[in-house]
Design a protein around this motif. Structure first.
Motif, short mmCIF file in Angstrom:
data_model
loop_
_atom_site.label_atom_id
_atom_site.label_comp_id
_atom_site.label_asym_id
_atom_site.label_seq_id
_atom_site.Cartn_x
_atom_site.Cartn_y
_atom_site.Cartn_z
N GLN A 199 42.00 111.02 22.06
CA GLN A 199 42.71 112.24 22.45
C GLN A 199 43.18 113.00 21.21
O GLN A 199 43.85 112.42 20.34
CB GLN A 199 43.91 111.89 23.33
N ASP A 200 42.84 114.26 21.13
CA ASP A 200 43.32 115.14 20.06
C ASP A 200 43.24 116.55 20.60
O ASP A 200 42.21 117.22 20.48
CB ASP A 200 42.48 114.98 18.79
N PHE A 201 44.32 117.01 21.19
CA PHE A 201 44.29 118.27 21.94
C PHE A 201 43.95 119.46 21.05
O PHE A 201 43.16 120.31 21.43
CB PHE A 201 45.65 118.50 22.61
N ALA A 202 44.55 119.53 19.85
CA ALA A 202 44.33 120.71 19.03
C ALA A 202 44.06 120.39 17.56
O ALA A 202 43.92 121.32 16.76
CB ALA A 202 45.53 121.66 19.13
N GLY A 203 44.00 119.10 17.17
CA GLY A 203 43.50 118.83 15.84
C GLY A 203 44.36 118.15 14.82
O GLY A 203 44.21 118.41 13.63
N SER A 204 45.27 117.26 15.19
CA SER A 204 46.00 116.50 14.17
C SER A 204 45.02 115.77 13.26
O SER A 204 45.21 115.72 12.03
CB SER A 204 46.95 115.48 14.82
N THR A 205 43.99 115.18 13.86
CA THR A 205 42.92 114.57 13.07
C THR A 205 41.79 115.56 12.83
O THR A 205 41.33 115.72 11.70
CB THR A 205 42.37 113.32 13.79
N ALA A 206 41.35 116.24 13.89
CA ALA A 206 40.14 117.08 13.81
C ALA A 206 40.29 118.26 12.86
O ALA A 206 39.30 118.79 12.37
CB ALA A 206 39.77 117.59 15.20
N VAL A 207 41.50 118.69 12.58
CA VAL A 207 41.72 119.79 11.63
C VAL A 207 42.51 119.31 10.42
O VAL A 207 42.08 119.43 9.28
CB VAL A 207 42.45 120.97 12.31
N HIS A 208 43.68 118.74 10.67
CA HIS A 208 44.63 118.48 9.57
C HIS A 208 44.26 117.25 8.75
O HIS A 208 44.30 117.29 7.51
CB HIS A 208 46.04 118.40 10.14
N LEU A 209 43.94 116.15 9.40
CA LEU A 209 43.57 114.97 8.64
C LEU A 209 42.25 115.20 7.89
O LEU A 209 42.09 114.72 6.76
CB LEU A 209 43.46 113.75 9.54
N ILE A 210 41.33 115.93 8.49
CA ILE A 210 40.08 116.25 7.79
C ILE A 210 40.39 117.01 6.51
O ILE A 210 39.88 116.69 5.43
CB ILE A 210 39.14 117.05 8.70
N GLY A 211 41.23 118.04 6.60
CA GLY A 211 41.59 118.80 5.41
C GLY A 211 42.30 117.96 4.37
O GLY A 211 42.00 118.04 3.17
N ALA A 212 43.26 117.14 4.81
CA ALA A 212 44.01 116.31 3.87
C ALA A 212 43.13 115.26 3.22
O ALA A 212 43.32 114.90 2.04
CB ALA A 212 45.17 115.63 4.60
N THR A 213 42.14 114.75 3.94
CA THR A 213 41.23 113.75 3.37
C THR A 213 40.36 114.38 2.29
O THR A 213 40.14 113.78 1.23
CB THR A 213 40.35 113.14 4.48
N GLY A 214 39.87 115.59 2.55
CA GLY A 214 39.15 116.31 1.50
C GLY A 214 40.03 116.56 0.29
O GLY A 214 39.58 116.47 -0.86
N ALA A 215 41.30 116.86 0.54
CA ALA A 215 42.25 117.10 -0.55
C ALA A 215 42.45 115.84 -1.39
O ALA A 215 42.53 115.90 -2.62
CB ALA A 215 43.59 117.57 0.03
N LEU A 216 42.54 114.69 -0.73
CA LEU A 216 42.70 113.43 -1.46
C LEU A 216 41.49 113.15 -2.34
O LEU A 216 41.63 112.76 -3.51
CB LEU A 216 42.91 112.29 -0.47
N ALA A 217 40.30 113.36 -1.80
CA ALA A 217 39.08 113.13 -2.58
C ALA A 217 39.04 114.01 -3.81
O ALA A 217 38.69 113.57 -4.92
CB ALA A 217 37.85 113.37 -1.70
N ALA A 218 39.41 115.27 -3.65
CA ALA A 218 39.43 116.20 -4.78
C ALA A 218 40.45 115.77 -5.83
O ALA A 218 40.17 115.76 -7.04
CB ALA A 218 39.73 117.62 -4.30
N LEU A 219 41.64 115.40 -5.38
CA LEU A 219 42.72 115.06 -6.30
C LEU A 219 42.40 113.82 -7.13
O LEU A 219 42.71 113.77 -8.33
CB LEU A 219 44.01 114.85 -5.50
#
Length: 493
Positions: A199-219
């Protein structure tokens, strides 16, 4: 609709990627014929309005990042936001929307609707959104601005030292492949949603965690800003130059969330979006209070940055459960997210230089929000959304919590591997960060040849048309025993 020969000739002159066989997406209306129900227009209007709220979040990201940056790096944020937003639009139209939502449910990667063409019946081509009769164009716009938000999150950890060209390269891969595939698994009718019941109604994982994970890889590949860590390895504060601008950014993002979560209903007629809005507001308010209280207990101060990030973290956390939980649960979820924000920021700052706290607000709080569905999802709303099962506190079962955890781990692993590989390749070829001299000078002048605040950095004789230099009142030197007299002395930048 009849087209003139001139228009036909113009269409035939477009690039080869547009010269695919079949009818354009406007044929959806032709196929439906006249007499469409009013619900199509009403629901489409709501989805577009909600999408505009989410688009406005780009301004919020811009103000937040500018406020947390030093003045010499303020202008580059504007160029980055505009460039990334534009790249995301083109790529998500071309292939991203199809990869995320097209084809049969339970997919690994979608295969229908490239360039929004030749998809036939939209209810069958994009079945996960079939419960809403809003037009496919409105649904595309709403999902595209989600993609753009996730991409904007990536760069929060990279401020003040990354090459501008990296934005362009990664934005192409992210918008075309990484985000569509991963988000499609979670809320695009993909295997995690349909087969696992995540369950992910609007994107805690599908939007925000995806973005933060990309951010971690870059950092991890980029490294900290010069001077962030002293010779002893301890973190040193690098304050942002404009906290009021940061606060304005937070409020714009908060407003944008009223499109983000309520808009994910993709319809207005059943009134569900009002309940989602209420849950969202309660969580955000609780997040501010939780962050302020925790920061006060930890530092003895009322931290401005923690107040803002407390709101953002709580909004991220409530994004997944906003369509699944009661308002009281929204308060609990938001308050816990508010506690997570300062604790996470303080802990991460010891080792990783994340200027805006994206890893905590979008990463840790995204994980918490996704897992919270496994605790608080109401049985009635699980049935209404037709995804997953009730949470632990209602069912006594860990089933949904397990599904949520599996989804988090899977998405994180995929996005991190894809992003780290992309950034590693960029580092080995084009390079990730500017030179030390360019970083010291600031990205505004080194990357763009101009300053965001020219009167602050350009010598006074070269400031044509800017008027006199700023003045500040300072005490004049006084002879011994003389009465103190205040005077105004000119101070140059």
């Amino acid at each position: 609709m009849r087209r003139s020969s001139t228009v036909r000739a113009a269409v035939l002159g477009l690039a080869a990627l547009l010269l695919l066989p079949g009818a354009a997406l406007a044929d959806t209306f032709d196929a439906a014929g006249k007499g469409l129900p009013d619900s199509v227009g009403i629901n489409s209007l709501w989805v577009i309005v909600a999408g505009c709220f989410v688009m406005f979040m780009q301004a919020g990201f811009a103000f937040l990042e500018i406020g947390f940056s030093r003045g010499k790096n303020a202008g580059t944020v504007v160029a980055k936001i505009l460039t990334n937003f534009s790249i995301a639009a083109i790529l998500y139209w071309a292939v991203g929307f199809a990869f995320a939502f097209g084809g049969a449910t339970g997919h690994i990667i979608g295969d229908t609707g490239f360039f929004l063409r030749d998809f036939g019946d939209p209810q069958k081509a994009f079945p996960i959104m079939g419960l809403s009769d809003a037009t496919i164009e409105s649904k595309w716009f709403f999902q595209f601005v989600f993609c753009a938000v996730s991409l904007a999150i990536v760069w929060g950890t990279t401020l003040e030292r990354i090459k501008f060209g990296v934005y362009v390269i990664y934005a192409v891969i992210f918008s075309a492949l990484i985000y569509p595939i991963a988000s499609g698994w979670v809320f695009g009718g993909g295997w995690l949603q349909v087969n696992v019941g995540m369950q992910d109604f609007a994107g805690s994982t599908a939007v925000h965690l995806i973005g933060a994970t990309g951010a971690l890889a870059a950092l991890l590949l980029l490294g900290p800003r010069r001077g962030k860590y002293g010779p002893d390895g301890k973190a040193r504060a690098i304050p942002g130059h404009n906290m009021p601008l940061f606060g304005l950014g937070v409020l714009i993002l908060w407003l944008g969330w009223f499109g983000f979560n309520p808009g994910s209903t993709l319809g207005a007629l059943d009134g569900r979006f009002t309940e989602v809005l209420l849950v969202t507001q309660m969580a955000a308010s609780a997040g501010v209070l939780g962050a302020l209280l925790t920061a006060r207990l930890k530092t003895g101060q009322i931290d401005i940055g923690m107040a803002g990030n407390g709101a953002i973290g709580a909004l991220v956390a409530i994004t997944a459960p906003s369509g699944y939980v009661a308002p009281w649960a929204g308060v609990v979820i938001g308050f816990i997210a508010g506690i997570i924000v300062p604790l996470g920021v303080y802990a991460i700052d010891r080792k990783l230089d994340d200027p805006v706290g994206a890893l905590t607000a979008h990463g840790l709080c995204g994980v918490w929000g996704t897992l919270s569905c496994g605790l608080f999802t109401l049985p009635s709303l699980a049935a209404y959304n037709a995804v997953g099962k009730p949470g632990l506190f209602y069912s006594g079962s860990f089933h949904q919590l397990g599904a949520q955890a599996l989804g988090v781990v899977t998405v994180f692993a995929f996005v991190f591997a894809a992003s780290y590989g992309t950034f590693w390749a960029i580092k080995k070829t084009y390079g990730l960060r500017v030179s030390a001299d360019e970083e010291d000078a600031g990205l505004d002048i080194s990357e763009h040849g101009m300053y965001g605040y020219p009167e602050q950095f350009i010598p006074i004789p070269e400031l044509v048309g800017y008027g006199a230099a700023p003045h500040v009142a300072t005490p004049a030197p006084q002879p011994a025993g003389a009465a103190a007299v205040s005077t105004t002395q000119e101070v140059t930048a």
